[in-house]
Design a protein around this motif. Structure first.
Motif, PDB file in Angstrom:
ATOM      1  N   UNK A  26       0.826  -1.208   0.000  1.00 33.29           N
ATOM      2  CA  UNK A  26       0.000   0.000   0.000  1.00 33.29           C
ATOM      3  C   UNK A  26       0.860   1.258   0.000  1.00 33.29           C
ATOM      4  N   UNK A  27       1.937   1.268   0.750  1.00 34.52           N
ATOM      5  CA  UNK A  27       2.829   2.425   0.852  1.00 34.52           C
ATOM      6  C   UNK A  27       4.265   1.934   0.700  1.00 34.52           C
ATOM      7  N   UNK A  28       4.809   1.951  -0.526  1.00 35.91           N
ATOM      8  CA  UNK A  28       6.118   1.331  -0.759  1.00 35.91           C
ATOM      9  C   UNK A  28       7.296   2.033  -0.091  1.00 35.91           C
ATOM     10  N   UNK A  29       7.146   3.241   0.392  1.00 34.31           N
ATOM     11  CA  UNK A  29       8.266   3.931   1.012  1.00 34.31           C
ATOM     12  C   UNK A  29       8.398   3.608   2.500  1.00 34.31           C
ATOM     13  N   UNK A  30       7.423   2.949   3.084  1.00 31.08           N
ATOM     14  CA  UNK A  30       7.500   2.606   4.510  1.00 31.08           C
ATOM     15  C   UNK A  30       8.664   1.653   4.796  1.00 31.08           C
ATOM     16  N   UNK A  31       8.877   0.590   4.011  1.00 33.13           N
ATOM     17  CA  UNK A  31      10.055  -0.260   4.281  1.00 33.13           C
ATOM     18  C   UNK A  31      11.369   0.491   4.106  1.00 33.13           C
ATOM     19  N   UNK A  32      11.417   1.439   3.176  1.00 30.58           N
ATOM     20  CA  UNK A  32      12.624   2.253   2.990  1.00 30.58           C
ATOM     21  C   UNK A  32      12.870   3.099   4.230  1.00 30.58           C
ATOM     22  N   UNK A  33      11.795   3.681   4.775  1.00 33.50           N
ATOM     23  CA  UNK A  33      11.919   4.478   6.005  1.00 33.50           C
ATOM     24  C   UNK A  33      12.426   3.615   7.151  1.00 33.50           C
ATOM     25  N   UNK A  34      11.855   2.439   7.288  1.00 34.58           N
ATOM     26  CA  UNK A  34      12.248   1.557   8.381  1.00 34.58           C
ATOM     27  C   UNK A  34      13.705   1.122   8.245  1.00 34.58           C
ATOM     28  N   UNK A  35      14.114   0.766   7.025  1.00 30.50           N
ATOM     29  CA  UNK A  35      15.493   0.325   6.800  1.00 30.50           C
ATOM     30  C   UNK A  35      16.477   1.469   7.048  1.00 30.50           C
ATOM     31  N   UNK A  36      16.147   2.668   6.582  1.00 33.46           N
ATOM     32  CA  UNK A  36      17.025   3.816   6.804  1.00 33.46           C
ATOM     33  C   UNK A  36      17.153   4.163   8.270  1.00 33.46           C
ATOM     34  N   UNK A  37      16.038   4.128   8.976  1.00 35.13           N
ATOM     35  CA  UNK A  37      16.051   4.407  10.411  1.00 35.13           C
ATOM     36  C   UNK A  37      16.934   3.399  11.141  1.00 35.13           C
ATOM     37  N   UNK A  38      16.753   2.119  10.811  1.00 37.69           N
ATOM     38  CA  UNK A  38      17.555   1.080  11.461  1.00 37.69           C
ATOM     39  C   UNK A  38      19.031   1.209  11.100  1.00 37.69           C
ATOM     40  N   UNK A  39      19.329   1.583   9.860  1.00 37.32           N
ATOM     41  CA  UNK A  39      20.726   1.753   9.454  1.00 37.32           C
ATOM     42  C   UNK A  39      21.390   2.896  10.219  1.00 37.32           C
ATOM     43  N   UNK A  40      20.674   3.997  10.395  1.00 37.53           N
ATOM     44  CA  UNK A  40      21.236   5.133  11.130  1.00 37.53           C
ATOM     45  C   UNK A  40      21.438   4.775  12.596  1.00 37.53           C
ATOM     46  N   UNK A  41      20.490   4.050  13.170  1.00 33.59           N
ATOM     47  CA  UNK A  41      20.638   3.626  14.566  1.00 33.59           C
ATOM     48  C   UNK A  41      21.832   2.674  14.701  1.00 33.59           C
ATOM     49  N   UNK A  42      21.978   1.740  13.767  1.00 35.69           N
ATOM     50  CA  UNK A  42      23.109   0.810  13.819  1.00 35.69           C
ATOM     51  C   UNK A  42      24.432   1.560  13.664  1.00 35.69           C
ATOM     52  N   UNK A  43      24.482   2.526  12.756  1.00 39.16           N
ATOM     53  CA  UNK A  43      25.687   3.327  12.573  1.00 39.16           C
ATOM     54  C   UNK A  43      26.002   4.119  13.849  1.00 39.16           C
ATOM     55  N   UNK A  44      24.972   4.664  14.477  1.00 42.92           N
ATOM     56  CA  UNK A  44      25.172   5.404  15.724  1.00 42.92           C
ATOM     57  C   UNK A  44      25.713   4.531  16.834  1.00 42.92           C
ATOM     58  N   UNK A  45      25.195   3.308  16.926  1.00 39.02           N
ATOM     59  CA  UNK A  45      25.709   2.387  17.935  1.00 39.02           C
ATOM     60  C   UNK A  45      27.144   1.968  17.636  1.00 39.02           C
ATOM     61  N   UNK A  46      27.455   1.786  16.345  1.00 36.49           N
ATOM     62  CA  UNK A  46      28.817   1.429  15.958  1.00 36.49           C
ATOM     63  C   UNK A  46      29.794   2.563  16.287  1.00 36.49           C
TER      64      UNK A  46
END
Length: 100
Positions: A26-46
């Motif tokens: 229904x909203x194809x950009x939602x998985x992109x938002x979730x993946x980007x958010x998780x990537x930034x959080x992972x980078x911040x933790x690293x």
């Protein structure tokens, strides 16, 4: 209060995986938002261990702002894409002209 037996409760019957897939269609950009958010959080933790002499709270605030900023930009691009697809990409329907 209505007790209509035709009311479907299919949204209550689906599991989390199928619900996520349905929402992604229904909203194809939602998985992109979730993946980007998780990537930034992972980078911040690293980068947490090599932050130098930056305070922990400042580092966390920077990561929080970066993650929220990514989600806002992705949501804006998604809304623009959705508007483009709905209003401009549709073929125009020409109505027949009345005879003169």
């Amino acid at each position: 209060m209505s007790t209509d037996p035709d009311i479907s409760l299919s949204s209550y019957d689906e599991d989390q995986g199928s619900k996520l897939i349905r929402k992604a269609k229904e909203a194809p950009f939602v998985p992109i938002e979730m993946a980007g958010f998780e990537a930034i959080v992972a980078y911040g933790l690293y980068k947490l261990k090599s932050r130098g002499n930056t305070e922990m709270s400042v580092h966390l605030i920077h990561m929080h702002v970066a993650a929220q900023g990514f989600v806002v930009v992705a949501r804006t691009v998604g809304m623009g894409y959705s508007m483009y697809r709905e209003y401009w990409a549709k073929p125009m329907i020409l109505l027949p002209q009345p005879p003169e």
